[in-house]
Design a protein around this motif. Structure first.
Motif, short mmCIF file in Angstrom:
data_model
loop_
_atom_site.label_atom_id
_atom_site.label_comp_id
_atom_site.label_asym_id
_atom_site.label_seq_id
_atom_site.Cartn_x
_atom_site.Cartn_y
_atom_site.Cartn_z
N SER A 41 16.98 -21.46 21.28
CA SER A 41 18.17 -20.64 21.02
C SER A 41 18.45 -19.59 22.08
CB SER A 41 18.06 -19.95 19.63
OG SER A 41 17.97 -20.91 18.60
N CYS A 42 17.93 -19.79 23.27
CA CYS A 42 18.25 -18.90 24.39
C CYS A 42 18.65 -19.75 25.60
CB CYS A 42 17.05 -18.02 24.76
SG CYS A 42 17.40 -16.82 26.07
N PRO A 99 20.53 -14.92 24.16
CA PRO A 99 20.59 -15.83 23.01
C PRO A 99 21.96 -16.51 22.90
CG PRO A 99 19.61 -13.73 22.38
CD PRO A 99 20.16 -13.55 23.77
N ASP A 101 25.16 -18.37 20.87
CA ASP A 101 25.94 -18.17 19.64
C ASP A 101 25.90 -16.72 19.14
OD1 ASP A 101 26.48 -20.92 19.65
OD2 ASP A 101 24.68 -21.36 18.48
N ASN A 102 25.76 -15.78 20.11
CA ASN A 102 25.74 -14.36 19.76
C ASN A 102 24.63 -13.99 18.78
OD1 ASN A 102 28.03 -13.59 21.35
ND2 ASN A 102 29.35 -14.55 19.82
N LEU A 103 23.54 -14.73 18.82
CA LEU A 103 22.40 -14.40 17.97
C LEU A 103 21.80 -13.06 18.41
CD1 LEU A 103 20.66 -17.90 17.83
CD2 LEU A 103 21.86 -16.74 15.97
N LYS A 106 15.48 -10.55 19.63
CA LYS A 106 14.31 -10.52 18.77
C LYS A 106 13.12 -9.91 19.50
CE LYS A 106 15.57 -14.64 16.07
NZ LYS A 106 15.12 -15.98 15.63
#
Length: 310
Positions: A41-42, A99, A101-103, A106
């Protein structure tokens, strides 16, 4: 922690996108190419320089706390002229590597950092690589060797701040906790100012400044990375058991800085090569021409040692 040292020491009105554009221009000027790979996811942005000879070995450069790959561009160009393929990248949540999708960002995971290194090496079409990690990048390099020993040709660890190895480790762990408290109460500038007071070698006469990272890297480092890195130690026993080819470096301008002394202790634990190299903690960037012969000499030492043990 490379980048601990140049995280937010300058006031600037430049945006992250402006600095990323400048990094891209620098890459193009050095003849580097650019690629991306999505991992966990990155979207990881990597820069590389590669020849057409399929037998050329790959060297992967892992940034430290400042997070950006641009610091290695000049060294990569010089090593390419010596017959190596080279790749570096902006680490997860640093500079261009953000990240998808604009996540949300973390907390740091060193094993995930190692998996990011694996993803970049595979994106280059290589099954193995020589790996160079400086400062906290050295910690992630050791984590990579722990988790993926079969992918390591040689590993060079440049002043990884493994304070648990130091005879006076309690002093430095207390100091790291103090920095965390300072950051939580007073913010980034106060924590960075206190850290800079312990740095050695950056103010030497005639030494040029380091490339400044994107402002957002400082925020990510102090908010998401520093607390996890505090006292973190990869499994050195496993690395030794796997007989990974490792060399440790300490910079001559750093004298008795805690991260320089940590290189001495790492070499003792792993019973590996130890070399004092030119420059300060980021001498590979700002004193590259002096640093390069030492880098090549370390690779030669590691190759001879590997051949002797075969």
């Amino acid at each position: 922690m490379t980048g601990f040292l140049c995280l937010s020491m300058h006031t600037t009105e430049s945006t992250d996108s402006t600095l990323t554009s400048l990094n891209m221009a620098s890459a193009l000027a050095q003849g580097l190419s650019h690629g991306t790979i999505v991992n966990e996811s990155c979207c990881l942005h990597y820069w590389y320089i590669a020849g057409t000879d399929p037998d050329r070995q790959l060297i992967t450069f892992i940034p430290g706390g400042n997070g950006h790959g641009v610091q290695f561009f000049f060294l990569m160009k010089a090593l390419s002229a010596k017959g190596f393929n080279c790749v570096t990248f902006d680490r997860r949540q640093m500079s261009a590597s953000q990240p998808i999708d604009n996540l949300p960002q973390k907390p740091l995971s060193p094993p995930q950092q190692a998996r990011d290194v694996r993803a970049v090496i595979k994106a280059m079409g290589h099954a193995k690589s020589m790996v160079f990690g400086s400062s906290s990048g050295g910690i992630f390099a050791l984590q990579f060797a722990q988790d993926f020993p079969d992918m390591v040709e040689h590993l060079i660890v440049h002043e990884a701040p493994l304070v648990n190895l130091l005879p006076d480790s309690s002093k430095w762990l207390d100091w790291f906790v103090y920095l965390v408290d300072l950051f939580d109460i007073q913010g980034i500038e106060a924590a960075q100012k206190a850290f800079v007071a312990e740095l050695i070698g950056y103010d030497a006469e005639g030494v040029p400044p380091c490339v400044r990272p994107d402002p957002g890297n400082s925020v990510n480092f102090w908010s998401n990375e520093f607390k996890v890195q505090l006292g973190y130690m990869p499994n050195l026993w496993k690395i030794k058991q796997e007989k990974v080819s490792v060399g440790a470096m300490r910079a001559v301008r750093c004298k008795d800085a805690f991260f320089a002394r940590a290189a001495d202790e790492l070499a003792k634990v792993l019973e590996c090569e130890l070399m004092v190299v030119p420059g300060h903690h980021q001498g590979f960037e700002v004193e590259m021409e002096d640093f390069l012969p030492s880098f090549l000499a370390m690779l030669e030492r590691l190759e001879k040692r590997k051949d002797a043990s075969a």
